[in-house]
Structures are given as C-alpha cells and as structure tokens.
Design an enzyme around this catalytic site. Structure first.
Site, PDB file in Angstrom:
ATOM      1  N   GLU A   1      -0.813  -1.303  -5.749  1.00 42.50           N
ATOM      2  CA  GLU A   1      -2.168  -0.858  -6.854  1.00 42.50           C
ATOM      3  C   GLU A   1      -2.002   0.095  -8.376  1.00 42.50           C
ATOM      4  O   GLU A   1      -0.465   0.277  -8.170  1.00 42.50           O
ATOM      5  CB  GLU A   1      -3.101   0.918  -6.026  1.00 42.50           C
ATOM      6  CG  GLU A   1      -3.578   0.189  -4.425  1.00 42.50           C
ATOM      7  CD  GLU A   1      -3.715   1.463  -3.413  1.00 42.50           C
ATOM      8  OE1 GLU A   1      -4.848   1.912  -3.932  1.00 42.50           O
ATOM      9  OE2 GLU A   1      -3.151   1.877  -2.509  1.00 42.50           O
TER      10      GLU A   1
ATOM     11  N   ASP B   1       1.206  -1.212   0.287  1.00 35.27           N
ATOM     12  CA  ASP B   1      -0.246   0.035   0.303  1.00 35.27           C
ATOM     13  C   ASP B   1       0.717   1.728   0.164  1.00 35.27           C
ATOM     14  O   ASP B   1       1.642   1.599   0.864  1.00 35.27           O
ATOM     15  CB  ASP B   1      -0.753  -0.212   0.911  1.00 35.27           C
ATOM     16  CG  ASP B   1      -2.023   1.341   1.051  1.00 35.27           C
ATOM     17  OD1 ASP B   1      -2.598   1.128   0.680  1.00 35.27           O
ATOM     18  OD2 ASP B   1      -1.244   2.100   2.129  1.00 35.27           O
TER      19      ASP B   1
ATOM     20  N   ASP C   1      -3.169   0.876   6.796  1.00 35.29           N
ATOM     21  CA  ASP C   1      -2.456   0.450   5.059  1.00 35.29           C
ATOM     22  C   ASP C   1      -1.858  -0.494   5.789  1.00 35.29           C
ATOM     23  O   ASP C   1      -1.861  -1.544   4.488  1.00 35.29           O
ATOM     24  CB  ASP C   1      -1.261   1.237   5.384  1.00 35.29           C
ATOM     25  CG  ASP C   1      -1.640   3.314   5.862  1.00 35.29           C
ATOM     26  OD1 ASP C   1      -2.278   3.538   5.433  1.00 35.29           O
ATOM     27  OD2 ASP C   1      -0.440   4.295   6.053  1.00 35.29           O
TER      28      ASP C   1
END
Ligand SMILES: [Zn+2]
Length: 265
Positions: free
Chosen positions: A143, A59, A239
C-alpha cells in the site's frame, strides 16, 4: 585495516565478507561501540532476472507487522516498546544522579546502549523479513501509505488541531517503531538487485473492498480482524483481504487499467 591521519593499523572484527571494490570507509561510534562500514562498488548484470515467478501483496498493520496475500502473518517486533520500560527506568535513575558525575556518565552510556540495542534488533528483524520476501517473489505489492504524512499530522495544525491527537500519536508511534519506511526502502533496493518489482498502490478502500464481488462498504469490516461482505457474504481475515486487494491493484496498474478492484480467484 590501515587508517589514515596517523592512526595506522587497527584490528577489527569482520562481521561479513566485503564483496566488490571498496570505494569508501566510515568509522563510527554508537552507544560506546565502534564500527566500521565499507562502501563497495559491484557490477550487476545488465538486467538481472528474478529467480521467482510469484507475486505477493502485503497489508501493513500494527497488530501484525505485515500480512501477505497468501494468508501468512509476519510479526514485526516492537523492539522499542519492549525496551522502552528499561529505558524509562534507566532515564529515571539518571535524574537522581549528580550531573556530569562519574555515575551520571555511566548511566548516560547505559541508556545509549539500550537505544542502540533497540535499533539493532529492529533493523535485523526488518532485514530478515525483506530478504525473505524479496527472494521468494518477483513482484511485491504494498500500500502506498504516506507514512511521513501520517506521522506529521498527529498534532494537526494550529488552525485545525487534531481531535484524536493521543490516539493518532499512538498509532504513529507504532508505525515509526515498526519501521515501515525502512522496510519499504529495503524491499525497493533488494527487488532492484534481483530484477524484481516493488509496486505501491493507492491504499483507498483496500480493507473494505470485497475480493469476491468488488462490493465496497465500511460495514464489510465489522471488526478489526474480520471481513464479511455485505453483498455476497464472502468472509475472510480482514488483513488477508487487504493484502489480496493490494496485489490485485498492482496487477491492474501493471496492465494499465484502473478498474475497480478485480475479483481475485
Ligand atoms: Zn462480496
């Protein structure tokens, strides 16, 4: 090394061994320092097999550079931020000097060196981190942040100017400063070398989805750091939840199913 165009033999400090067949060489000047880089050709095994068997989700954030699905925070360095003050001061001093005078030139060079230093520190930090992660995990999930768009959109368009220009510009600055782009680029080729995998998954709701029960709600994340599921009460660092969801999505995309985020046990 012997340089063409009548330059002849020059001495250089070899900072690292040159592996492979040299195909190309570039001499450059950066912030008053010369460097030489060699392009090499290396034969890799047909399909290298990654030595590790584990998978990790990342993350990416501003407070921490990256938090992984095992709960480890990797702090990036806002190298530019640290040096920014010094650069600003140096820049102000430059303005008080007579243009193109000796002192002006010296000050100009000083500023270039500071910029160089910031860039070097940042690159070094990113390389250390991407190497460590790539060595330890056969699969890395990140991501799919469209950083390029994010940083382009801060100003909005003429027709629709962004309302939060300043706030967004600040975030974008942090993103660019931390070098997410460069980090992703490094991870990609390092995973390629080792026969590992880098998977980018859609970022939608990764921070609001419960890894316990799959419940999606903005209220699951009451603060920046806290995740508390409104449905099942699962509580964790936000997170880490994000990183676990990213990993879960990568597993899904590998198995070819696009299910809502599956529970991670
Ligand atoms: Zn839940």
């Amino acid at each position: 090394m012997k340089l063409p165009a009548g330059l002849g033999w020059v001495r250089f400090r070899q900072s690292r061994p040159v592996v492979g067949k040299i195909t190309n060489c570039t001499v450059g000047l950066d912030g008053g320092r010369w460097h030489v880089s060699f392009q090499v050709e290396i034969e890799l095994a047909e399909s290298p097999r990654h030595p590790a068997t584990s998978a990790v989700g990342l993350d990416m954030g501003v407070a921490h550079f990256a938090v992984d699905s095992n709960g480890t925070a990797h702090t990036g360095r806002n190298s530019f931020r640290q040096l920014e003050q010094r650069i600003a001061t140096a820049q102000r001093r430059l303005e008080h000097k007579v243009r193109f005078s000796q002192n002006w030139k010296k000050q100009k060079a000083r500023i270039a060196r500071l910029h160089q230093k910031a860039a070097n520190t940042r690159r070094d930090t990113l390389h250390k981190l991407s190497t460590a992660i790539s060595q330890n995990h056969a699969m890395v999930a990140v991501e799919d942040l469209r950083v390029r768009n994010m940083s382009a959109s801060a100003k909005g368009t003429l027709a629709a100017p962004s309302k939060r220009v300043k706030q967004k510009a600040g975030l974008n600055k942090a993103i660019l400063d931390q070098g997410w782009f460069e980090f992703r680029r490094q991870l990609t080729y390092k995973q390629d070398w080792r026969g590992g995998l880098l998977i980018a998954v859609p970022a939608r709701h990764t921070s609001q989805t419960c890894p316990g029960c799959g419940h999606i709600e903005a209220a699951n994340r009451p603060t920046r750091a806290l995740f508390r599921c409104q449905a099942c009460g699962h509580t964790a660092h936000a997170d880490v939840v994000g990183a676990r969801n990213v990993l879960a999505r990568a597993h899904e995309s590998l198995s070819g199913q696009d299910l809502p985020v599956a529970p991670v046990k």
